[in-house]
Design a protein around this motif. Structure first.
Motif, PDB file in Angstrom:
ATOM      1  N   PRO A 162      37.192 -13.372 -23.717  1.00 52.20           N
ATOM      2  CA  PRO A 162      36.040 -12.659 -24.301  1.00 52.20           C
ATOM      3  C   PRO A 162      36.293 -12.210 -25.731  1.00 52.20           C
ATOM      4  O   PRO A 162      35.420 -12.285 -26.577  1.00 52.20           O
ATOM      5  N   LEU A 163      37.516 -11.744 -26.019  1.00 52.71           N
ATOM      6  CA  LEU A 163      37.850 -11.328 -27.387  1.00 52.71           C
ATOM      7  C   LEU A 163      37.813 -12.507 -28.339  1.00 52.71           C
ATOM      8  O   LEU A 163      37.296 -12.426 -29.443  1.00 52.71           O
ATOM      9  N   ARG A 164      38.363 -13.636 -27.905  1.00 51.92           N
ATOM     10  CA  ARG A 164      38.372 -14.822 -28.768  1.00 51.92           C
ATOM     11  C   ARG A 164      36.957 -15.295 -29.050  1.00 51.92           C
ATOM     12  O   ARG A 164      36.625 -15.663 -30.174  1.00 51.92           O
ATOM     13  N   ALA A 165      36.125 -15.304 -28.000  1.00 50.52           N
ATOM     14  CA  ALA A 165      34.741 -15.741 -28.209  1.00 50.52           C
ATOM     15  C   ALA A 165      34.027 -14.811 -29.171  1.00 50.52           C
ATOM     16  O   ALA A 165      33.257 -15.239 -30.021  1.00 50.52           O
ATOM     17  N   LEU A 166      34.300 -13.496 -29.056  1.00 50.74           N
ATOM     18  CA  LEU A 166      33.686 -12.538 -29.969  1.00 50.74           C
ATOM     19  C   LEU A 166      34.110 -12.794 -31.395  1.00 50.74           C
ATOM     20  O   LEU A 166      33.297 -12.808 -32.315  1.00 50.74           O
ATOM     21  N   ARG A 167      35.406 -13.018 -31.619  1.00 51.49           N
ATOM     22  CA  ARG A 167      35.895 -13.240 -32.968  1.00 51.49           C
ATOM     23  C   ARG A 167      35.350 -14.527 -33.559  1.00 51.49           C
ATOM     24  O   ARG A 167      35.044 -14.612 -34.737  1.00 51.49           O
ATOM     25  N   GLU A 168      35.221 -15.552 -32.733  1.00 54.49           N
ATOM     26  CA  GLU A 168      34.692 -16.818 -33.246  1.00 54.49           C
ATOM     27  C   GLU A 168      33.245 -16.656 -33.672  1.00 54.49           C
ATOM     28  O   GLU A 168      32.805 -17.237 -34.659  1.00 54.49           O
ATOM     29  N   ARG A 169      32.482 -15.863 -32.918  1.00 56.14           N
ATOM     30  CA  ARG A 169      31.090 -15.644 -33.298  1.00 56.14           C
ATOM     31  C   ARG A 169      30.981 -14.757 -34.530  1.00 56.14           C
ATOM     32  O   ARG A 169      30.032 -14.859 -35.294  1.00 56.14           O
ATOM     33  N   SER A 170      31.953 -13.863 -34.717  1.00 53.34           N
ATOM     34  CA  SER A 170      31.845 -12.866 -35.771  1.00 53.34           C
ATOM     35  C   SER A 170      32.237 -13.395 -37.140  1.00 53.34           C
ATOM     36  O   SER A 170      32.009 -12.725 -38.132  1.00 53.34           O
ATOM     37  N   LEU A 171      32.852 -14.562 -37.210  1.00 52.78           N
ATOM     38  CA  LEU A 171      33.281 -15.084 -38.520  1.00 52.78           C
ATOM     39  C   LEU A 171      33.132 -16.584 -38.547  1.00 52.78           C
ATOM     40  O   LEU A 171      34.058 -17.308 -38.260  1.00 52.78           O
ATOM     41  N   PHE A 172      31.935 -17.039 -38.874  1.00 57.28           N
ATOM     42  CA  PHE A 172      31.720 -18.458 -39.035  1.00 57.28           C
ATOM     43  C   PHE A 172      32.301 -18.902 -40.372  1.00 57.28           C
ATOM     44  O   PHE A 172      32.245 -18.166 -41.347  1.00 57.28           O
ATOM     45  N   PRO A 173      32.887 -20.081 -40.437  1.00 58.09           N
ATOM     46  CA  PRO A 173      33.410 -20.552 -41.724  1.00 58.09           C
ATOM     47  C   PRO A 173      32.270 -20.818 -42.693  1.00 58.09           C
ATOM     48  O   PRO A 173      31.142 -21.062 -42.286  1.00 58.09           O
ATOM     49  N   PRO A 174      32.552 -20.751 -43.997  1.00 56.08           N
ATOM     50  CA  PRO A 174      31.497 -21.016 -44.977  1.00 56.08           C
ATOM     51  C   PRO A 174      30.922 -22.423 -44.797  1.00 56.08           C
ATOM     52  O   PRO A 174      31.649 -23.349 -44.432  1.00 56.08           O
ATOM     53  N   PRO A 175      29.627 -22.599 -45.031  1.00 59.64           N
ATOM     54  CA  PRO A 175      29.024 -23.931 -44.877  1.00 59.64           C
ATOM     55  C   PRO A 175      29.553 -24.942 -45.880  1.00 59.64           C
ATOM     56  O   PRO A 175      29.460 -26.135 -45.663  1.00 59.64           O
ATOM     57  N   VAL A 176      30.092 -24.471 -46.996  1.00 53.74           N
ATOM     58  CA  VAL A 176      30.681 -25.355 -48.005  1.00 53.74           C
ATOM     59  C   VAL A 176      32.104 -24.878 -48.249  1.00 53.74           C
ATOM     60  O   VAL A 176      32.330 -23.732 -48.621  1.00 53.74           O
ATOM     61  N   GLU A 177      33.077 -25.743 -48.024  1.00 52.33           N
ATOM     62  CA  GLU A 177      34.464 -25.320 -48.122  1.00 52.33           C
ATOM     63  C   GLU A 177      34.855 -24.951 -49.549  1.00 52.33           C
ATOM     64  O   GLU A 177      35.549 -23.976 -49.770  1.00 52.33           O
ATOM     65  N   ASN A 178      34.432 -25.749 -50.512  1.00 56.09           N
ATOM     66  CA  ASN A 178      34.804 -25.469 -51.894  1.00 56.09           C
ATOM     67  C   ASN A 178      33.661 -25.867 -52.822  1.00 56.09           C
ATOM     68  O   ASN A 178      33.532 -27.035 -53.192  1.00 56.09           O
ATOM     69  N   PRO A 179      32.832 -24.906 -53.223  1.00 55.49           N
ATOM     70  CA  PRO A 179      31.717 -25.243 -54.120  1.00 55.49           C
ATOM     71  C   PRO A 179      32.127 -25.387 -55.569  1.00 55.49           C
ATOM     72  O   PRO A 179      31.284 -25.666 -56.418  1.00 55.49           O
ATOM     73  N   PHE A 180      33.432 -25.203 -55.859  1.00 62.23           N
ATOM     74  CA  PHE A 180      33.888 -25.218 -57.246  1.00 62.23           C
ATOM     75  C   PHE A 180      34.661 -26.479 -57.597  1.00 62.23           C
ATOM     76  O   PHE A 180      35.452 -26.483 -58.545  1.00 62.23           O
ATOM     77  N   VAL A 181      34.458 -27.557 -56.867  1.00 65.34           N
ATOM     78  CA  VAL A 181      35.144 -28.808 -57.155  1.00 65.34           C
ATOM     79  C   VAL A 181      34.134 -29.947 -57.134  1.00 65.34           C
ATOM     80  O   VAL A 181      33.211 -29.958 -56.312  1.00 65.34           O
ATOM     81  N   ALA A 182      34.292 -30.887 -58.044  1.00 65.51           N
ATOM     82  CA  ALA A 182      33.427 -32.079 -58.106  1.00 65.51           C
ATOM     83  C   ALA A 182      34.298 -33.271 -58.479  1.00 65.51           C
ATOM     84  O   ALA A 182      34.535 -33.539 -59.656  1.00 65.51           O
ATOM     85  N   GLU A 183      34.780 -33.960 -57.479  1.00 62.67           N
ATOM     86  CA  GLU A 183      35.620 -35.134 -57.703  1.00 62.67           C
ATOM     87  C   GLU A 183      34.751 -36.381 -57.827  1.00 62.67           C
ATOM     88  O   GLU A 183      33.728 -36.506 -57.158  1.00 62.67           O
ATOM     89  N   ARG A 184      35.169 -37.307 -58.683  1.00 62.48           N
ATOM     90  CA  ARG A 184      34.432 -38.544 -58.887  1.00 62.48           C
ATOM     91  C   ARG A 184      35.346 -39.739 -58.654  1.00 62.48           C
ATOM     92  O   ARG A 184      36.420 -39.817 -59.244  1.00 62.48           O
ATOM     93  N   HIS A 185      34.909 -40.630 -57.795  1.00 69.78           N
ATOM     94  CA  HIS A 185      35.689 -41.824 -57.481  1.00 69.78           C
ATOM     95  C   HIS A 185      34.757 -43.030 -57.611  1.00 69.78           C
ATOM     96  O   HIS A 185      33.935 -43.293 -56.726  1.00 69.78           O
ATOM     97  N   PHE A 186      34.860 -43.741 -58.745  1.00 68.37           N
ATOM     98  CA  PHE A 186      33.983 -44.876 -59.018  1.00 68.37           C
ATOM     99  C   PHE A 186      34.665 -46.174 -58.591  1.00 68.37           C
ATOM    100  O   PHE A 186      35.888 -46.324 -58.718  1.00 68.37           O
TER     101      PHE A 186
END
Length: 552
Positions: free
Chosen positions: A29-53
């Motif tokens: 029950p504690l683990r389930a509570l903690r998992e619900r209480s802190l969802f990871p950000p929807p975008v892991e890193n909004p400050f990177v833009a890699e380009r692979h052509f």
């Protein structure tokens, strides 16, 4: 009824402490509570833009660049040379900082000319700009908020929005050509040498926003830094402090090949300039949204006002929102300097600092501590082995349960975000003077005011459930001055500086409270309604409230 609504009870306290429950299934029950209480950000890193052509793409870039880059460079240089006298004349006698707005006749005479020159400049650069919606005037919406902010090319908004005032560094206004153009918009200039710069800037924005149309609109990028346009990060409240209506302006770059996104990690500014010059054209869409008029609650709470405007813009863009801020960029750079993956520093600083009452220095200090453990680990994340080695304790059931309290998503590793939350929520509340004093008294079995290595080992064996425990390394780490005993001052200093151990030191107290072991008769322990219980229950409630769900 949720855990936060239940009345405190001994059973609940045992469940929430985790360390008191020897059977794993009772931790679910504690683990389930903690998992619900802190969802990871929807975008892991909004400050990177890699380009692979692909090779074929690079071939097209080189072929078009051989023709377009020289041609465009020549046209742009000619435009600057020819327009320089006109720009100088249009901005003559403009002081750096103005106490009063320009006369209307002067704006009507010079602004159309400057706008035409600006549009030609971006046309030569290859930009095709499409404008949607209707721009409001400064009386209807004194502030124009633009998002997402992803490139230095976003400056074209200033031209196509009618030369509104912008917030800029004072040094920028001193450049020969760009500075003159900047002065034409009567900017709000920020001086780095002024210790009251932030307060003065906010006051100036407020003064202009409440001038009833005498000053031009103030254009602000509320994200305050560039992202990769995969989300909207936290809006700074500066644009919303005046409490006046704002007009949101959406900015899109709908191109198959992205040559404009400029972030903290990725392609350099000079490379982006060359890549953009090689493209036949670059599409840009500007959309003026309906004016957002704040209600009374939003006028009194700029942070709430900023969140709601951000939600409206995110819905129109069909993008998620995160609580990343400019401070996350600073942490990301610091993580790279500590030989950690740069993404390790992204913790959604604003939300964590507000929820856990942390400041920048505290989080930066935790990053240094984390680096000492994680730099040798694969991927810069702490596993149970690194955790055990750092604590100088063997892997036991109790240590695994402590590790599990840090490992919020139960993936077997601890990232920096989980580490900061764990220290603040799970460990720091244990660092009270009363609890540390009581823990020391329990270790000091012969009550002589010192802890010997034998006493230290016997108590840790009981609390960790490990026989023949080797504690010499940890004992010597605490006993800095004396090799054969630990004083209370040394014990307290170590526990306060290392909250991970404070949690383990007080485990023996918790075991006694749940009647797992017995204390010496002359040692008194506070009841479940005392400070100990209050600290723990408040701590876990704060953890439960630590949610990523956004305000509507």
């Amino acid at each position: 009824m949720s855990l936060s609504q239940e009345p405190p009870s001994a059973k609940r306290v045992q469940l929430e402490k985790g360390l008191l429950v020897p059977v794993d299934h009772r931790l679910q029950p504690l683990r389930a509570l903690r998992e619900r209480s802190l969802f990871p950000p929807p975008v892991e890193n909004p400050f990177v833009a890699e380009r692979h052509f692909s090779p074929s793409r690079w071939l097209c870039i080189w072929l078009s660049g051989l023709i377009l880059v020289p041609l465009r460079v020549v046209l742009l240089l000619l435009l600057v040379i020819l327009s320089w006298p006109l720009v100088f004349a249009a901005t003559a006698f403009h002081p750096l900082k103005r106490a009063h707005p320009l006369p209307r006749w002067r704006r009507r005479l010079t602004h159309p000319l400057l706008q035409i020159l600006g549009r030609i400049f971006f046309f030569f650069f290859g930009f095709i700009v499409k404008v949607r919606g209707t721009a409001a005037n400064s009386r209807e919406a004194p502030i124009l908020v633009v998002a997402p902010h992803s490139s230095f090319f976003d400056g074209l908004v200033w031209i196509f929005a009618g030369l509104p005032s912008i917030v800029s560094r004072e040094e920028n206004a001193r450049f020969p050509f760009v500075g003159r153009l900047l002065l034409a918009g009567q900017p709000v200039l920020v001086s780095r040498g002024d210790p009251d710069s932030r307060k003065n800037t906010v006051n100036e924005i407020k003064r202009r926003a409440t001038s009833k149309g005498r000053w031009p609109q103030v254009l602000i990028f509320p994200e305050a830094t560039c992202t990769n346009r995969t989300c909207l990060i936290t809006f700074k409240p500066g644009a919303f402090v005046p409490g006046v209506p704002v007009q949101p302006l959406l900015l899109r770059y709908p191109n198959k090949l992205d040559t404009v996104t400029w972030t903290w990690q990725g392609t350099s500014a000079f490379q982006l300039l060359l890549l953009t010059l090689t493209q036949p054209y670059t599409n840009v869409e500007m959309e003026f949204m309906p004016i957002y008029v704040p209600d009374e609650e939003e006028r009194s709470d700029p942070a709430l006002y900023a969140r709601r405007v951000r939600n409206v813009m995110a819905n129109a863009l069909q993008l998620p929102v995160t609580d990343h801020t400019y401070e996350d960029c600073r942490l990301m750079i610091s993580a790279g300097k500590l030989t950690l993956p740069m993404e390790a520093g992204l913790v959604e600083f604003t939300k964590i600092s507000q929820k856990l009452n942390l400041d920048w220095d505290a989080v930066r200090k935790h990053l240094d501590e984390y680096a000492t453990i994680a730099t040798s680990a694969k991927g810069g994340r702490i596993g149970i082995e690194e955790f055990s080695k750092y604590l100088m304790l063997p892997i036991s059931d109790t240590l695994k349960q402590l590790f599990g309290l840090f490992d919020r998503n139960q993936d077997g590793t601890i990232d920096f975000r989980e580490y900061v939350i764990g220290l603040s929520v799970l460990c720091n509340p244990a660092n009270t003077e009363e609890l540390i004093r009581m823990a020391f008294k329990l270790f000091d079995l012969d009550e002589d005011g010192y802890i010997t290595e034998l006493e230290f080992a016997s108590i840790l064996q009981a609390s960790l459930g490990v026989r023949n425990l080797e504690v010499s390394g940890l004992f010597q780490e605490i006993a800095k001055e004396n090799a054969d005993h630990i004083s209370y001052t040394e014990f307290k200093s170590f526990a306060m500086k290392n909250p991970e151990y404070a949690r383990l030191f007080t485990t023996y107290l918790e075991l006694q409270a749940s009647h797992v072991v017995s204390l010496p008769k002359d040692v008194k322990f506070p009841s479940l309604n005392s400070t100990t219980l209050n600290n723990k229950v408040i701590c876990e409630n704060a953890d439960e409230d630590f949610s990523d769900k956004k305000d509507n």
